[in-house]
Design an enzyme around this catalytic site. Structure first.
Site, PDB file in Angstrom:
ATOM      1  CD1 TRP A 194      20.100 -35.030  15.782  1.00  0.00           C
ATOM      2  CD2 TRP A 194      20.407 -36.789  14.727  1.00  0.00           C
ATOM      3  NE1 TRP A 194      19.374 -34.802  14.532  1.00  0.00           N
ATOM      4  CE2 TRP A 194      19.691 -35.999  13.877  1.00  0.00           C
ATOM      5  CE3 TRP A 194      20.822 -37.898  14.371  1.00  0.00           C
ATOM      6  CZ2 TRP A 194      19.202 -36.302  12.649  1.00  0.00           C
ATOM      7  CZ3 TRP A 194      20.560 -38.468  12.974  1.00  0.00           C
ATOM      8  CH2 TRP A 194      19.483 -37.721  12.091  1.00  0.00           C
ATOM      9  CG  ASP A 195      21.602 -31.586  16.122  1.00  0.00           C
ATOM     10  OD1 ASP A 195      20.698 -31.925  16.660  1.00  0.00           O
ATOM     11  OD2 ASP A 195      21.314 -30.191  15.299  1.00  0.00           O
ATOM     12  CD1 TRP A 196      18.776 -33.027  19.010  1.00  0.00           C
ATOM     13  CD2 TRP A 196      19.150 -35.043  19.928  1.00  0.00           C
ATOM     14  NE1 TRP A 196      18.261 -34.027  18.163  1.00  0.00           N
ATOM     15  CE2 TRP A 196      18.434 -35.161  18.935  1.00  0.00           C
ATOM     16  CE3 TRP A 196      19.379 -36.265  20.839  1.00  0.00           C
ATOM     17  CZ2 TRP A 196      17.986 -36.559  18.447  1.00  0.00           C
ATOM     18  CZ3 TRP A 196      18.886 -37.395  20.649  1.00  0.00           C
ATOM     19  CH2 TRP A 196      18.224 -37.666  19.084  1.00  0.00           C
ATOM     20  CG  ASN A 459      13.363 -34.467  10.640  1.00  0.00           C
ATOM     21  OD1 ASN A 459      12.573 -33.458  10.925  1.00  0.00           O
ATOM     22  ND2 ASN A 459      14.636 -34.582  10.714  1.00  0.00           N
ATOM     23  CD  GLU A 460      15.249 -30.900   9.352  1.00  0.00           C
ATOM     24  OE1 GLU A 460      16.389 -31.087   8.923  1.00  0.00           O
ATOM     25  OE2 GLU A 460      14.597 -29.838  10.032  1.00  0.00           O
ATOM     26  CD  GLU A 556      12.353 -30.091  13.422  1.00  0.00           C
ATOM     27  OE1 GLU A 556      13.402 -29.349  13.505  1.00  0.00           O
ATOM     28  OE2 GLU A 556      12.487 -31.365  13.159  1.00  0.00           O
TER      29      GLU A 556
HETATM   30  C1  BMA Z   1      16.095 -30.150  13.248  1.00  0.00           C
HETATM   31  C2  BMA Z   1      15.771 -31.596  13.758  1.00  0.00           C
HETATM   32  C3  BMA Z   1      16.836 -32.442  14.139  1.00  0.00           C
HETATM   33  C4  BMA Z   1      17.879 -31.553  14.841  1.00  0.00           C
HETATM   34  C5  BMA Z   1      17.355 -30.084  15.187  1.00  0.00           C
HETATM   35  C6  BMA Z   1      18.458 -29.141  15.818  1.00  0.00           C
HETATM   36  O1  BMA Z   1      16.503 -30.085  11.876  1.00  0.00           O
HETATM   37  O2  BMA Z   1      15.140 -32.232  12.463  1.00  0.00           O
HETATM   38  O3  BMA Z   1      17.511 -33.038  13.394  1.00  0.00           O
HETATM   39  O4  BMA Z   1      18.326 -32.063  16.229  1.00  0.00           O
HETATM   40  O5  BMA Z   1      16.982 -29.679  13.798  1.00  0.00           O
HETATM   41  O6  BMA Z   1      19.587 -28.657  14.768  1.00  0.00           O
END
Ligand code: BMA
Length: 977
Positions: A194-196, A459-460, A556
């Site tokens: 993932w991006d983290w 999610n999204e 978020e």
């Molecule tokens: C959001 C989350 C993750 C992601 C974060 C940072 O959209 O739902 O998918 O890690 O952004 O990019």
């Protein structure tokens, strides 16, 4: 199925308890197993529950997978198929049980299960609990269980290939070193990176496994819902699900000992009923109950509910105990201005609650390392920072029982996503079937938790489809149909069938109640006027509130920082400590993330400039944390001061969930807690801006305003007109909520306080603040009138006895202008705030900034702000930079000394002094786990004033060890002159 209510008598219940303590038999298969790869190149011991990477670490085949770029080096592990096996004994006694099941609470993921070399079952979803009949396969004496796992990566690729059309994205993003096609396998989606976090596509028996022997029936999942019937009576209702072997009539006893409530039902069960067996129960509660409240709003009272079955002979018995709470949950979506906007907030026990919270990701790539202690530590940190909601994000796992039990205990409400994130997903029949099973199981499993506030489909994923993020536009209809089939046809429908006790949304973010009418895909998913939003921006000066929206609920928002040097050091070497090293490139999974960090920092601070590369590296990590702390503080304060306040159609914000609470490894991310649980600077700031009461300074044009936010105050009805107050000269003095033309404020008093004679002699600067007298009549605004004096505070001390509060609950607002340069004196403004109507968010101070500042230069001062009650107890405090630090003048390098460290109970009091004003003082105890009472604070008073903070250790330590471990950094330490 027939049920007869028998008795309701607590004494009877106790008797029943006493004679029904025998339960079925279990053979625990957890513990030591063997694991080997297909070619038998590796054969080693394994631990169950667990997964392959830690088994290979323990077997000496791998080093720490988090070290440097090992996650790329160890990719071969996830390309192999792995077989887990063990033998176990079945005694004659167990063998004689009429029914024996192999129960696998979780297999990760694609597996073939064998008993004594006979294929028992195939699995493909890690989120399902399996129960397989093994009566015919077991033998008395020695038996062997074998679970053959197919590589998750190879399976996903195969599925993608076999699918009739592409399901994008194939790859996560080029910076992640990701594996492909995570959406094709029902595993933790972030296991493919993932991006983290890193890609570690695991396989293994990740939850307990056992043989379960029983006679006619077993209790499966039990659901519990509470609803209020009148002011004092409640109904506790739900379903008991059974695994049934043969036609049987059982006695079902349901009791709530805390309320001395017991009821017995005679239930006829039959295995012939399709879809399993269930029994609906309903208990009327007329005795007084104690409510369950979110953190910060009351106690978290939990009650046990015990469910037991017996057959006619009262033997054998199965029983299950759960904890639940009495509370009501409503999601309020009221139209504002004929539907141009909609509220989106939670009412818990009929109280509207601003949800202060964060987002939870899997705490580790290797779930077995998430011990209950680590989970508790992270969630306790969330609660300690004032959080009352946590979103369990859809790219991870349905969390452990320990997790949800803790949420119940800590009062942190859960926004529970289903596990789908940022992708298109398949919707073929096989996929829908497994998701149906997953949803049914997980909703039944989790439903009783008092903390769970809302279910959310994914999610999204709707956002990705709406915005054509993955190039789906050319075949929109196809992906749209898949979306509806999966999330509406299955996830939402099943959830709604299984649980009517809490709200459900189809996705996050969404336009809330408007989304179904939009055919489930909103035109503007990120519309701030409806539902929830995710908001991200990563450029320029984010210490400026104008950069942020005014949504109804922000589920978020966040920006990145790096872990502290202490933590990053653990997985790297000196040659990695450059921002162009391979190590850093391999850790930064958010494309362009480092450039964004540098750019954001450059907009507000000078970049560190040490010529020592290690110091430069650690200084950069420090300033990144400052920037994250300040930016998210600024954004969160906008959301808090928009609590129940409208600005046009914007505002009436009722929730802020920061992205993200925790870290999955030691890498750059949006987390506020590091992988070790260490608090980043931002987490300390959260504790302040998630206080029950906050004071928020902000500038609007040439107007300096202070908002005062109190979360327990009644919300005004949404949509009431917002009046922009204007002075004679046309300068807007800000907006104030007014209901039906009635003034919300009584006349307020405001005075530039004359200091004592002694202080007077330090007076360096005073002036008449000249504004129009008539402004004094505007309600809701504090004005500077003529004859008001700005008084110099005595540099050496705070003599605060010169004001008092004159009504029941007035407050005193104190603004202290602190100079960077100690040869200048601080200045103070004190005003008494009185109001007849109290709103959740009010502007309590407003002044033309230029008038207020007079000859003061923005570059020379920062402002400290405190609101105190009449007993001089500080209700809220804050600080305000009149300019970004890079434009500030006269800051000097501060020499911060530890004056003393003393033990107090299990904690330690650390007293610091500084010879110069010091910004963003960050105190660390290297090598000792724990947290401080505050951090990232400013020491502005100069040498005369010491500052004390408390260190709360999470492990045993001593004064000496702590003293030696302390490292203190403040802003000017990162610059070489
Ligand atoms: C959001 C989350 C993750 C992601 C974060 C940072 O959209 O739902 O998918 O890690 O952004 O990019």
């Amino acid at each position: 199925m027939a049920a007869t209510r028998l008795k309701s008598d607590f004494v009877v219940f106790l008797v029943i308890l006493a004679i029904t303590l025998i339960s079925g038999v279990k053979i625990n298969l957890n513990g030591s197993w063997a694991v080997e790869d297909e070619g038998r190149e590796i054969v080693t011991l394994a631990t169950v529950p667990g997964e392959i990477f830690m088994d290979l670490v323990n077997g000496g085949f791998l080093d720490d997978p988090y070290y440097r770029s090992n996650y790329i080096k160890y990719r071969w592990v996830s390309y192999r198929n792995w077989t887990y096996s063990r033998s176990f004994l079945v005694s004659e006694d167990v063998y004689d049980r009429p029914h024996l099941d192999l129960v696998c609470e979780g297999l990760d993921t694609v597996a073939a299960v064998y008993i004594n070399d006979k294929l028992l079952a195939r699995t493909k979803n890690m989120f399902i609990k399996h129960r397989f009949d093994v009566k015919g396969l077991l033998v008395p004496g020695k038996n062997v269980v074998k679970v053959v796992f197919t590589s998750a990566v190879l399976y996903a690729a195969e599925q993608a290939k076999a699918h009739a059309y592409p399901i994008p994205p194939a790859d996560r993003n080029p910076c992640e070193n990701s594996e492909k096609y995570h959406q094709f396998i029902r595993t933790r989606q972030s296991a493919f990176s993932w991006d983290w976090g890193p890609a570690f596509p695991t396989v293994g028996i990740w939850k307990p496994i056992y043989i379960d022997g029983y006679t006619e029936a077993r209790i499966g999942e039990v659901t519990v819902a509470t609803s209020k019937t009148t002011n004092s009576s409640w109904v506790v209702s739900g379903k008991v699900h059974f695994h049934v072997l043969s036609d049987v009539t059982i006695d079902l006893v349901i009791s709530i000992p805390g309320l001395k409530k017991v009821e017995m039902f005679k239930v006829k069960l039959s295995p012939k009923v399709t879809g399993g067996q269930e029994f609906k129960y309903r208990l009327s509660i007329t005795t007084p109950v104690e409510l369950w409240w979110p953190n910060g709003h009351g106690n978290q009272k939990l009650y046990d509910i015990n469910v037991q079955i017996t057959d006619n002979s009262l033997d054998p018995v199965d029983k299950k105990s759960l904890r639940f709470g009495f509370r009501t949950i409503k999601l309020i979506e009221n139209d504002i201005q004929g539907g141009k906007a909609t509220t989106f907030y939670f009412m818990i026990n009929d109280k509207p609650i601003f949800m202060k919270g964060s987002n939870w990701i899997p705490g580790d790539a290797f779930q077995e390392r998430m011990t209950p202690e680590r989970t508790r530590n992270l969630l306790q940190s969330a609660a300690d920072a004032g959080m009352c909601m946590m979103r369990v994000w859809g790219g991870g796992i349905y969390e452990t029982d320990v997790f949800y039990d803790l949420m119940d205990e800590l009062g942190i409400m859960v926004w529970q996503d289903f596990m789908f994130a940022v992708a298109m997903y398949p919707a073929d029949q096989e996929y829908l079937d497994t998701v149906r099973e997953e949803t049914t199981y997980q909703v039944r499993r989790l439903q009783h938790h008092a903390s769970i506030a809302i279910w959310s489909g994914n999610n999204e994923c709707a956002g990705c489809l709406a915005s054509n993020r993955f190039g789906t536009a050319a075949h929109y209809k196809r992906y749209y149909n898949d979306y509806v089939a999966l999330y509406i046809g299955v996830v939402l429908n099943v959830t709604a069938q299984e649980d009517q006790s809490r709200p459900i949304v189809s996705t996050s973010p969404s336009n809330g109640k408007l989304t179904p009418g939009a055919g489930w895909i909103d035109k503007n998913v990120y519309d701030t006027h409806h539902g929830d939003v995710h908001f991200y921006t990563y450029s320029g000066n984010l210490w400026d509130w104008r950069r942020f929206p005014k949504p109804k609920f922000c589920s978020e928002y966040g920006i990145q920082s790096y872990p502290s040097f202490e933590v990053l050091k653990q997985v790297s070497q000196p040659e990695d400590w450059y921002f162009n090293s391979t190590f850093i490139a391999d850790r930064q999974h958010h494309c362009g993330g480092d450039k964004q960090l540098f750019d954001m920092v450059k907009a507000v601070m000078h970049l560190p400039n040490s010529t020592d590369h290690i110091k430069l590296f650690s200084d950069l990590l420090y300033v990144f944390q400052i920037n994250q702390a300040m930016s998210i503080k600024t954004e969160s304060e906008v959301y808090r001061r928009m609590q129940g306040v409208m600005n046009g159609l914007g505002g009436y914000t009722m929730g802020s969930l920061i992205w993200q609470l925790n870290d999955n490894w030691q890498g750059p991310s949006w987390a506020t807690l590091e992988y070790t649980g260490k608090w980043k600077m931002l987490h300390y700031y959260i504790k302040d801006f998630y206080n029950k009461t906050v004071v928020v300074p902000w500038e609007d044009g040439d107007t300096f305003k202070i908002s005062f936010v109190q979360e327990d105050v009644q919300l005004p009805a949404p949509g009431e007109s917002v009046e922009i107050l204007k002075s004679k000269t046309g300068i807007p003095l800000g907006s104030s909520y007014r209901s039906s033309g009635q003034d919300q404020y009584s006349q307020e008093t405001f005075e530039w306080q004359q200091s004592s004679a002694e202080e007077g002699k330090d007076l360096k600067w005073s002036r008449s603040a000249v504004t129009e007298e008539s402004e004094g009549q505007s309600p809701g605004v504090v004005h500077m009138g003529q004859q008001k004096l700005l008084v110099v505070e005595k540099a050496a001390g705070d003599k605060d006895s010169s004001w008092y509060c004159s009504t029941a609950k007035p407050c005193v607002l104190v603004l202290t202008f602190r100079p960077w340069d100690l040869t200048k004196s601080p200045l103070r403004i004190q005003t008494i705030i009185k109001q007849s109507t109290i709103l959740p968010s009010m502007v309590i101070f407003e002044a033309e900034t230029s008038t207020m500042l007079g000859q003061l230069k923005r570059e020379d001062y920062m402002i400290e702000i405190t609101v105190q009650d009449e007993a001089s107890v500080t209700l809220a405090s804050n600080f305000y930079f009149l300019t970004v630090p890079k434009a500030a003048w006269g800051m000097r390098k501060a020499n911060i000394k530890v004056k003393s460290v003393t033990a107090r109970d299990k904690n330690f009091v650390i007293t610091l002094s500084s010879d110069q004003p010091a910004l963003f003082v960050f105190v660390e105890a290297w090598g000792i786990k724990g947290r401080f009472s505050q951090n990232g604070f400013h020491m502005m008073s100069g040498p005369s004033k010491a500052l004390s903070l408390v260190f709360y250790p999470w492990e045993v330590t001593t004064v000496m060890v702590l003293q030696d471990s302390l490292r203190i950094t403040s802003l000017m330490d990162v610059y070489q002159f």
